[in-house]
Design an enzyme around this catalytic site. Structure first.
Site, PDB file in Angstrom:
ATOM      1  N   ARG A   1     -27.612 -13.230 -24.273  1.00 11.82           N
ATOM      2  CA  ARG A   1     -27.318 -11.907 -23.712  1.00 11.82           C
ATOM      3  C   ARG A   1     -28.261 -10.817 -24.202  1.00 11.82           C
ATOM      4  O   ARG A   1     -28.380  -9.756 -23.580  1.00 11.82           O
ATOM      5  CB  ARG A   1     -25.844 -11.537 -23.925  1.00 11.82           C
ATOM      6  CG  ARG A   1     -24.914 -12.311 -22.988  1.00 11.82           C
ATOM      7  CD  ARG A   1     -23.470 -11.917 -23.173  1.00 11.82           C
ATOM      8  NE  ARG A   1     -22.927 -12.349 -24.436  1.00 11.82           N
ATOM      9  CZ  ARG A   1     -22.396 -13.558 -24.657  1.00 11.82           C
ATOM     10  NH1 ARG A   1     -22.316 -14.435 -23.677  1.00 11.82           N
ATOM     11  NH2 ARG A   1     -21.929 -13.876 -25.850  1.00 11.82           N
TER      12      ARG A   1
ATOM     13  N   GLU B   1     -18.521 -20.121 -37.698  1.00  9.41           N
ATOM     14  CA  GLU B   1     -17.166 -20.304 -38.220  1.00  9.41           C
ATOM     15  C   GLU B   1     -16.931 -21.791 -38.532  1.00  9.41           C
ATOM     16  O   GLU B   1     -16.426 -22.150 -39.585  1.00  9.41           O
ATOM     17  CB  GLU B   1     -16.167 -19.800 -37.177  1.00  9.41           C
ATOM     18  CG  GLU B   1     -14.811 -19.510 -37.755  1.00  9.41           C
ATOM     19  CD  GLU B   1     -13.865 -18.987 -36.684  1.00  9.41           C
ATOM     20  OE1 GLU B   1     -14.343 -18.624 -35.599  1.00  9.41           O
ATOM     21  OE2 GLU B   1     -12.658 -18.982 -36.960  1.00  9.41           O
TER      22      GLU B   1
HETATM   23  P1  AMP Z   1     -22.249 -12.737 -34.737  1.00 16.50           P
HETATM   24  O1  AMP Z   1     -23.287 -13.705 -35.182  1.00 16.50           O
HETATM   25  O2  AMP Z   1     -20.869 -13.066 -35.225  1.00 16.50           O
HETATM   26  O3  AMP Z   1     -22.626 -11.294 -35.044  1.00 16.50           O
HETATM   27  O4  AMP Z   1     -22.111 -12.889 -33.174  1.00 16.50           O
HETATM   28  C1  AMP Z   1     -23.009 -12.283 -32.354  1.00 16.50           C
HETATM   29  C2  AMP Z   1     -23.203 -13.009 -31.067  1.00 16.50           C
HETATM   30  O5  AMP Z   1     -21.995 -13.521 -30.501  1.00 16.50           O
HETATM   31  C3  AMP Z   1     -23.777 -12.025 -30.085  1.00 16.50           C
HETATM   32  O6  AMP Z   1     -24.958 -12.619 -29.612  1.00 16.50           O
HETATM   33  C4  AMP Z   1     -22.732 -11.858 -29.011  1.00 16.50           C
HETATM   34  O7  AMP Z   1     -23.315 -12.154 -27.770  1.00 16.50           O
HETATM   35  C5  AMP Z   1     -21.633 -12.851 -29.309  1.00 16.50           C
HETATM   36  N1  AMP Z   1     -20.282 -12.245 -29.550  1.00 16.50           N
HETATM   37  C6  AMP Z   1     -19.586 -12.312 -30.707  1.00 16.50           C
HETATM   38  N2  AMP Z   1     -18.376 -11.750 -30.598  1.00 16.50           N
HETATM   39  C7  AMP Z   1     -18.298 -11.279 -29.329  1.00 16.50           C
HETATM   40  C8  AMP Z   1     -17.290 -10.569 -28.586  1.00 16.50           C
HETATM   41  N3  AMP Z   1     -16.094 -10.234 -29.133  1.00 16.50           N
HETATM   42  N4  AMP Z   1     -17.555 -10.236 -27.304  1.00 16.50           N
HETATM   43  C9  AMP Z   1     -18.755 -10.573 -26.761  1.00 16.50           C
HETATM   44  N5  AMP Z   1     -19.726 -11.244 -27.393  1.00 16.50           N
HETATM   45  C10 AMP Z   1     -19.517 -11.596 -28.666  1.00 16.50           C
END
Ligand code: AMP
Length: 171
Positions: free
Chosen positions: A59, A96
């Site tokens: 995205r 996770e």
């Molecule tokens: P993180 O590594 O946990 O910061 O997750 C980031 C990635 O997961 C990003 O590239 C987002 O596209 C996706 N992501 C994580 N949580 C969400 C959410 N609640 N809604 C949409 N996309 C999310």
């Protein structure tokens, strides 16, 4: 900027129970909304002296090339494994459950270049921190990281150290 939240569709329990998913496709299909997001992401980093813009698959690809174009800079993709055809630098990071991997072309960043990293959502920060380390492995400097949405309650900023972070919307 707050009215942009009305354009983001919230989907409970997707992709799994307990996650509230922020669907930015509904924001992107709105011409005014999309244009405001690109303007917001671009103006926040004008002072950061960016040389090149990275988008994180998938995205991040929706926003990073347009931001790069607005800044008059180039775009570099960071991709899931086995998608890039030339020699790559890779980083593995914890999810996770289990691990994930991202790759960048070794010659995509020149030592000393100032890099802007763009993604749609900053959640736990694991993905963005991994990409920041990829940039630094290649000798680049992370000028800043930009997100459309930051989930403040997950404190992803903590994983990004003191690097400059610009998020348009906070939840
Ligand atoms: P993180 O590594 O946990 O910061 O997750 C980031 C990635 O997961 C990003 O590239 C987002 O596209 C996706 N992501 C994580 N949580 C969400 C959410 N609640 N809604 C949409 N996309 C999310």
């Amino acid at each position: 900027m707050l009215h942009l939240k009305n354009l983001i569709r919230e989907i409970p329990d997707w992709p799994k129970p307990g996650i509230l998913f922020y669907d930015i496709t509904t924001l992107m299909k709105d011409g005014t909304g999309f244009s405001e997001v690109i303007h917001g992401l671009t103006s926040a980093v004008r002072a950061e002296e960016v040389d090149v813009v990275i988008g994180i698959e998938a995205r991040g690809f929706f926003f990073a090339p347009t931001v790069a174009h607005s800044l008059g800079k180039g775009f570099v993709p960071v991709r899931k494994p086995k998608k890039l055809p030339a020699a790559v630098e890779a980083v593995e990071y914890a999810l996770e459950y289990g691990t994930d991997k991202l790759e960048i072309h070794q010659d995509a960043i020149q030592p000393g270049q100032r890099v802007l990293i763009v993604d749609d959502v900053l959640a736990t920060g694991g993905t963005a921190a991994a990409v920041a380390s990829l940039v630094e492995q290649l000798g680049g400097t992370v000028a800043a990281l930009s997100f459309v949405i930051e989930l403040d309650f997950l404190d992803g900023r903590r994983k990004l150290g003191g690097r400059p972070i610009h998020s348009l919307l906070h939840y």
